[in-house]
Design a protein around this motif. Structure first.
Motif, short mmCIF file in Angstrom:
data_model
loop_
_atom_site.label_atom_id
_atom_site.label_comp_id
_atom_site.label_asym_id
_atom_site.label_seq_id
_atom_site.Cartn_x
_atom_site.Cartn_y
_atom_site.Cartn_z
N ILE A 198 24.60 55.52 37.74
CA ILE A 198 24.55 56.04 39.81
C ILE A 198 25.78 56.48 39.63
CG2 ILE A 198 25.49 55.50 42.07
CD1 ILE A 198 23.63 52.55 41.54
N GLU A 228 9.56 51.01 44.44
CA GLU A 228 10.31 49.73 44.46
C GLU A 228 10.89 49.34 43.22
OE1 GLU A 228 8.02 45.87 45.25
OE2 GLU A 228 6.53 47.00 46.76
N HIS A 288 12.54 45.01 48.10
CA HIS A 288 12.35 46.68 47.47
C HIS A 288 11.75 47.32 48.39
CE1 HIS A 288 15.69 46.05 44.59
NE2 HIS A 288 15.64 45.16 43.85
N LEU A 320 14.68 51.16 42.95
CA LEU A 320 15.31 49.99 43.56
C LEU A 320 15.97 49.02 42.83
CD1 LEU A 320 14.33 50.04 47.60
CD2 LEU A 320 15.56 51.83 46.22
N GLN A 321 14.37 48.76 42.21
CA GLN A 321 15.48 47.26 41.09
C GLN A 321 15.65 48.16 40.28
OE1 GLN A 321 11.74 44.59 40.01
NE2 GLN A 321 12.95 43.78 38.78
N LEU A 356 21.66 48.95 37.69
CA LEU A 356 22.35 50.06 37.64
C LEU A 356 23.77 50.06 38.37
CD1 LEU A 356 20.73 52.82 37.15
CD2 LEU A 356 21.60 51.54 35.79
N ARG A 357 24.33 49.49 39.92
CA ARG A 357 25.05 48.98 40.42
C ARG A 357 26.17 48.03 39.85
NH1 ARG A 357 24.29 46.42 45.69
NH2 ARG A 357 26.40 46.64 45.66
N ASN A 358 25.65 47.27 38.36
CA ASN A 358 25.92 46.55 38.00
C ASN A 358 26.93 46.56 36.35
OD1 ASN A 358 26.28 44.04 39.01
ND2 ASN A 358 24.10 43.45 38.69
N GLY A 359 26.75 48.44 36.91
CA GLY A 359 27.78 48.93 35.70
C GLY A 359 26.39 50.00 34.33
N GLN A 373 19.56 48.88 41.74
CA GLN A 373 19.80 47.06 41.67
C GLN A 373 20.54 47.40 40.31
OE1 GLN A 373 20.86 45.53 44.49
NE2 GLN A 373 18.97 43.65 44.54
N THR A 424 25.90 51.72 45.80
CA THR A 424 27.68 51.78 45.61
C THR A 424 27.91 50.73 44.37
OG1 THR A 424 28.16 51.21 47.69
CG2 THR A 424 29.73 50.31 46.54
N GLN A 425 28.88 50.57 43.27
CA GLN A 425 28.81 49.36 42.54
C GLN A 425 29.55 48.17 42.81
OE1 GLN A 425 29.03 50.36 38.71
NE2 GLN A 425 27.75 52.07 39.46
N THR A 426 28.78 47.53 41.85
CA THR A 426 29.14 45.69 42.37
C THR A 426 30.46 45.97 42.05
OG1 THR A 426 28.77 44.78 40.73
CG2 THR A 426 27.53 45.20 42.06
N ALA A 477 11.98 50.88 50.46
CA ALA A 477 11.40 50.91 50.02
C ALA A 477 11.44 52.56 51.58
CB ALA A 477 10.64 51.42 49.09
N ALA A 500 31.41 45.74 38.33
CA ALA A 500 30.71 46.16 37.46
C ALA A 500 30.83 46.44 36.00
CB ALA A 500 30.03 47.56 38.17
N GLN A 501 29.69 46.45 34.87
CA GLN A 501 30.21 46.76 33.99
C GLN A 501 29.63 47.19 32.84
OE1 GLN A 501 30.78 42.98 31.81
NE2 GLN A 501 30.51 42.18 33.68
N GLN A 502 30.22 48.35 32.31
CA GLN A 502 29.11 48.68 30.95
C GLN A 502 27.86 47.26 29.95
OE1 GLN A 502 29.73 51.74 27.56
NE2 GLN A 502 27.45 50.49 27.40
#
Lengths: 101, 101
Positions: B73, B17, A4, B20-21, B26-29, B24, A90-92, A8, A95-97
């Motif tokens: 996101i 940092e 990170h 960014l974490q 939030l990318r998972n939902g 990261q 970008t979502q993975t 940054a 991705a889920q709630q």
DNA sequence: AATACATATCGAAAAAAGTCAATGTGTAAA
DNA sequence: TTTACACATTGACTTTTTTCGATATGTATT
């Protein structure tokens, strides 16, 4: 797992008004520090500081020629920043709630 | 003529940092603040501060639901940042070297 | 070798950003 | 209507960033 701090650093290039103004000028082509300085309301040492940050981020490259340093936007550095931005936003696939605790 | 202050604000989202974490994660939902907090080594008030910066930049959106705020996101905010990055790093049609004074 | 110029570096001051504990606000449950 | 919880805001402090003047470094000219 991303670094990170390093990520940054790339975006710090775009976080200062003077640096954005510098980038704006460089979009019109390579410029030496003295020309950039003429169009900015900052001291020579401050400009040098910003150019260092821009170069360290990879977005700008400097080319020394005699007494002068010519700066220009790095295509590869810019591409890397775009790649990073894509990666960060970008979502993975999975991705889920996530439920609250 | 661009508004450099407004443009800089967008990229400030990516300059810390902890932020960014957070991105990261939030990318998972979508995640609520309490879940984010569990995974970070910062206080609740500091997290709140970072979420405000992320939302103000347009990269993240908050959705209030009862006691909770769910963050995710923003696709449109992310697209805008990409557009901006493209704009800031692309050479103009008339790009050329400028002579030193 | 002395001078002039372009840029970098240093050290200090000012401004901005990050951090926390304490407190405020709004919501839901008891 | 208390109480508990989730999150925001405030105020003070710390750290980082920006800024400048002074000085150093390297290059070209005289």
């Amino acid at each position: 797992m991303r670094n990170h701090a390093a990520d940054a650093k790339v975006f710090k290039a775009f976080c200062d008004e003077n640096r954005l103004q510098i980038l704006q000028m460089l979009r019109n082509g390579e410029k030496c520090a003295c020309v950039l300085l003429e169009h900015l309301q900052i001291s020579q040492s401050t400009l040098s500081h910003h150019m260092k940050i821009l170069c360290d981020s990879g977005i700008v490259v400097g080319r020394k020629e005699g007494k002068w340093t010519h700066y220009s936007i790095s295509a590869s550095g810019s591409e890397y920043a775009k790649h990073l931005l894509e990666l960060l936003t970008t979502q993975t696939d999975s991705a889920q709630q996530t439920d609250c605790k």
